[in-house]
Write a protein that holds these residues in place. Structure first.
Motif, PDB file in Angstrom:
ATOM      1  N   MET A   1       0.850  -1.173   0.000  1.00 20.00           N
ATOM      2  CA  MET A   1       0.000   0.000   0.000  1.00 20.00           C
ATOM      3  C   MET A   1       0.893   1.233   0.000  1.00 20.00           C
ATOM      4  O   MET A   1       1.859   1.317   0.742  1.00 20.00           O
ATOM      5  N   THR A   2       0.524   2.179  -0.818  1.00 15.96           N
ATOM      6  CA  THR A   2       1.308   3.412  -0.891  1.00 15.96           C
ATOM      7  C   THR A   2       0.930   4.340   0.261  1.00 15.96           C
ATOM      8  O   THR A   2      -0.115   4.186   0.888  1.00 15.96           O
ATOM      9  N   ARG A   3       1.778   5.293   0.494  1.00 12.55           N
ATOM     10  CA  ARG A   3       1.518   6.286   1.549  1.00 12.55           C
ATOM     11  C   ARG A   3       0.244   7.066   1.245  1.00 12.55           C
ATOM     12  O   ARG A   3      -0.560   7.319   2.129  1.00 12.55           O
ATOM     13  N   ASP A   4       0.031   7.432  -0.025  1.00 11.75           N
ATOM     14  CA  ASP A   4      -1.169   8.176  -0.409  1.00 11.75           C
ATOM     15  C   ASP A   4      -2.431   7.362  -0.152  1.00 11.75           C
ATOM     16  O   ASP A   4      -3.443   7.899   0.296  1.00 11.75           O
ATOM     17  N   ALA A   5      -2.377   6.061  -0.432  1.00 12.35           N
ATOM     18  CA  ALA A   5      -3.538   5.198  -0.188  1.00 12.35           C
ATOM     19  C   ALA A   5      -3.822   5.110   1.301  1.00 12.35           C
ATOM     20  O   ALA A   5      -4.984   5.155   1.722  1.00 12.35           O
ATOM     21  N   ALA A   6      -2.773   4.982   2.109  1.00  8.41           N
ATOM     22  CA  ALA A   6      -2.950   4.906   3.561  1.00  8.41           C
ATOM     23  C   ALA A   6      -3.557   6.196   4.105  1.00  8.41           C
ATOM     24  O   ALA A   6      -4.430   6.165   4.980  1.00  8.41           O
ATOM     25  N   VAL A   7      -3.126   7.336   3.576  1.00  6.85           N
ATOM     26  CA  VAL A   7      -3.665   8.626   4.015  1.00  6.85           C
ATOM     27  C   VAL A   7      -5.136   8.725   3.627  1.00  6.85           C
ATOM     28  O   VAL A   7      -5.964   9.187   4.403  1.00  6.85           O
ATOM     29  N   SER A   8      -5.482   8.264   2.427  1.00  8.78           N
ATOM     30  CA  SER A   8      -6.882   8.281   1.978  1.00  8.78           C
ATOM     31  C   SER A   8      -7.769   7.423   2.870  1.00  8.78           C
ATOM     32  O   SER A   8      -8.862   7.836   3.243  1.00  8.78           O
ATOM     33  N   ILE A   9      -7.311   6.233   3.193  1.00  7.87           N
ATOM     34  CA  ILE A   9      -8.079   5.331   4.056  1.00  7.87           C
ATOM     35  C   ILE A   9      -8.239   5.945   5.443  1.00  7.87           C
ATOM     36  O   ILE A   9      -9.325   5.906   6.023  1.00  7.87           O
ATOM     37  N   ASP A  10      -7.177   6.547   5.963  1.00  4.00           N
ATOM     38  CA  ASP A  10      -7.254   7.189   7.272  1.00  4.00           C
ATOM     39  C   ASP A  10      -8.279   8.323   7.267  1.00  4.00           C
ATOM     40  O   ASP A  10      -9.041   8.483   8.222  1.00  4.00           O
ATOM     41  N   LYS A  11      -8.338   9.071   6.194  1.00  2.00           N
ATOM     42  CA  LYS A  11      -9.334  10.150   6.084  1.00  2.00           C
ATOM     43  C   LYS A  11     -10.757   9.591   6.089  1.00  2.00           C
ATOM     44  O   LYS A  11     -11.649  10.155   6.716  1.00  2.00           O
ATOM     45  N   ILE A  12     -10.961   8.488   5.376  1.00  3.52           N
ATOM     46  CA  ILE A  12     -12.286   7.851   5.346  1.00  3.52           C
ATOM     47  C   ILE A  12     -12.665   7.374   6.742  1.00  3.52           C
ATOM     48  O   ILE A  12     -13.797   7.585   7.194  1.00  3.52           O
ATOM     49  N   LEU A  13     -11.726   6.737   7.441  1.00  2.00           N
ATOM     50  CA  LEU A  13     -12.003   6.249   8.793  1.00  2.00           C
ATOM     51  C   LEU A  13     -12.350   7.390   9.741  1.00  2.00           C
ATOM     52  O   LEU A  13     -13.294   7.300  10.525  1.00  2.00           O
ATOM     53  N   HIS A  14     -11.597   8.476   9.675  1.00  2.54           N
ATOM     54  CA  HIS A  14     -11.873   9.623  10.545  1.00  2.54           C
ATOM     55  C   HIS A  14     -13.208  10.274  10.197  1.00  2.54           C
ATOM     56  O   HIS A  14     -13.939  10.704  11.090  1.00  2.54           O
ATOM     57  N   ARG A  15     -13.538  10.331   8.911  1.00  2.97           N
ATOM     58  CA  ARG A  15     -14.843  10.874   8.514  1.00  2.97           C
ATOM     59  C   ARG A  15     -15.958   9.984   9.051  1.00  2.97           C
ATOM     60  O   ARG A  15     -16.955  10.474   9.589  1.00  2.97           O
ATOM     61  N   ASN A  16     -15.813   8.679   8.892  1.00  3.03           N
ATOM     62  CA  ASN A  16     -16.820   7.752   9.422  1.00  3.03           C
ATOM     63  C   ASN A  16     -16.986   7.929  10.928  1.00  3.03           C
ATOM     64  O   ASN A  16     -18.102   7.960  11.442  1.00  3.03           O
ATOM     65  N   ARG A  17     -15.869   8.061  11.642  1.00  2.02           N
ATOM     66  CA  ARG A  17     -15.941   8.253  13.094  1.00  2.02           C
ATOM     67  C   ARG A  17     -16.668   9.547  13.431  1.00  2.02           C
ATOM     68  O   ARG A  17     -17.489   9.591  14.343  1.00  2.02           O
ATOM     69  N   SER A  18     -16.379  10.597  12.695  1.00  2.29           N
ATOM     70  CA  SER A  18     -17.049  11.883  12.929  1.00  2.29           C
ATOM     71  C   SER A  18     -18.554  11.773  12.726  1.00  2.29           C
ATOM     72  O   SER A  18     -19.332  12.359  13.478  1.00  2.29           O
ATOM     73  N   ILE A  19     -18.954  11.023  11.728  1.00  2.22           N
ATOM     74  CA  ILE A  19     -20.385  10.813  11.471  1.00  2.22           C
ATOM     75  C   ILE A  19     -21.024  10.076  12.640  1.00  2.22           C
ATOM     76  O   ILE A  19     -22.094  10.452  13.124  1.00  2.22           O
ATOM     77  N   LEU A  20     -20.368   9.025  13.135  1.00  2.35           N
ATOM     78  CA  LEU A  20     -20.910   8.271  14.267  1.00  2.35           C
ATOM     79  C   LEU A  20     -20.983   9.138  15.517  1.00  2.35           C
ATOM     80  O   LEU A  20     -21.973   9.085  16.258  1.00  2.35           O
ATOM     81  N   LEU A  21     -19.977   9.956  15.748  1.00  6.75           N
ATOM     82  CA  LEU A  21     -19.970  10.856  16.894  1.00  6.75           C
ATOM     83  C   LEU A  21     -21.107  11.866  16.789  1.00  6.75           C
ATOM     84  O   LEU A  21     -21.811  12.131  17.763  1.00  6.75           O
ATOM     85  N   GLU A  22     -21.313  12.404  15.613  1.00  9.68           N
ATOM     86  CA  GLU A  22     -22.400  13.365  15.393  1.00  9.68           C
ATOM     87  C   GLU A  22     -23.756  12.733  15.706  1.00  9.68           C
ATOM     88  O   GLU A  22     -24.613  13.355  16.317  1.00  9.68           O
ATOM     89  N   LEU A  23     -23.946  11.482  15.317  1.00 11.64           N
ATOM     90  CA  LEU A  23     -25.231  10.810  15.515  1.00 11.64           C
ATOM     91  C   LEU A  23     -25.459  10.364  16.954  1.00 11.64           C
ATOM     92  O   LEU A  23     -26.589  10.359  17.425  1.00 11.64           O
ATOM     93  N   THR A  24     -24.393   9.995  17.650  1.00 13.44           N
ATOM     94  CA  THR A  24     -24.560   9.456  19.003  1.00 13.44           C
ATOM     95  C   THR A  24     -24.354  10.488  20.097  1.00 13.44           C
ATOM     96  O   THR A  24     -24.821  10.286  21.224  1.00 13.44           O
ATOM     97  N   GLY A  25     -23.633  11.552  19.814  1.00 16.16           N
ATOM     98  CA  GLY A  25     -23.318  12.518  20.855  1.00 16.16           C
ATOM     99  C   GLY A  25     -22.371  11.900  21.867  1.00 16.16           C
ATOM    100  O   GLY A  25     -21.522  11.094  21.515  1.00 16.16           O
ATOM    101  N   LYS A  26     -22.550  12.235  23.127  1.00 14.53           N
ATOM    102  CA  LYS A  26     -21.643  11.740  24.171  1.00 14.53           C
ATOM    103  C   LYS A  26     -22.127  10.448  24.825  1.00 14.53           C
ATOM    104  O   LYS A  26     -21.443   9.894  25.670  1.00 14.53           O
ATOM    105  N   THR A  27     -23.308   9.981  24.431  1.00 14.90           N
ATOM    106  CA  THR A  27     -23.843   8.772  25.050  1.00 14.90           C
ATOM    107  C   THR A  27     -23.025   7.541  24.688  1.00 14.90           C
ATOM    108  O   THR A  27     -22.475   7.457  23.594  1.00 14.90           O
ATOM    109  N   LYS A  28     -22.926   6.635  25.627  1.00 12.30           N
ATOM    110  CA  LYS A  28     -22.265   5.361  25.353  1.00 12.30           C
ATOM    111  C   LYS A  28     -23.301   4.245  25.201  1.00 12.30           C
ATOM    112  O   LYS A  28     -22.955   3.105  24.953  1.00 12.30           O
ATOM    113  N   LYS A  29     -24.568   4.610  25.341  1.00 13.70           N
ATOM    114  CA  LYS A  29     -25.640   3.626  25.163  1.00 13.70           C
ATOM    115  C   LYS A  29     -25.844   3.372  23.675  1.00 13.70           C
ATOM    116  O   LYS A  29     -25.804   4.303  22.871  1.00 13.70           O
TER     117      LYS A  29
END
Length: 81
Positions: A1-29
């Motif tokens: 895997m190239t460095r550019d591909a790894a950076v792209s995947i990391d961006k997708i993962l962080h975006r996905n996490r941000s979406i989940l955080l936005e939907l759940t807020g601070k709750t752990k339920k």
């Protein structure tokens, strides 16, 4: 895997996490949401950090400190560790 591909995947993962955080807020339920909500926010279901299969055969998809699983064809269960 190239460095550019790894950076792209990391961006997708962080975006996905941000979406989940936005939907759940601070709750752990766990919360159930409609799959369309994630689709509208451009959540990328193909990318996650790891998976785990429980004793009932359900697969949990992890994105850093969040997990999600298909609850039904239309619903997704999301929680934070």
């Amino acid at each position: 895997m190239t460095r550019d591909a790894a950076v792209s995947i990391d961006k997708i993962l962080h975006r996905n996490r941000s979406i989940l955080l936005e939907l759940t807020g601070k709750t752990k339920k766990p919360i159930k949401i409609n799959r369309l909500q994630l689709d509208k926010k451009k959540f990328n279901f193909k990318y996650h950090t790891h998976t785990q299969v429980n004793s009932k055969g359900k697969t949990y998809h992890y994105i850093y400190d969040f997990w999600w699983m298909s609850f039904s064809d239309d619903e997704i269960l999301i929680a934070r560790r």
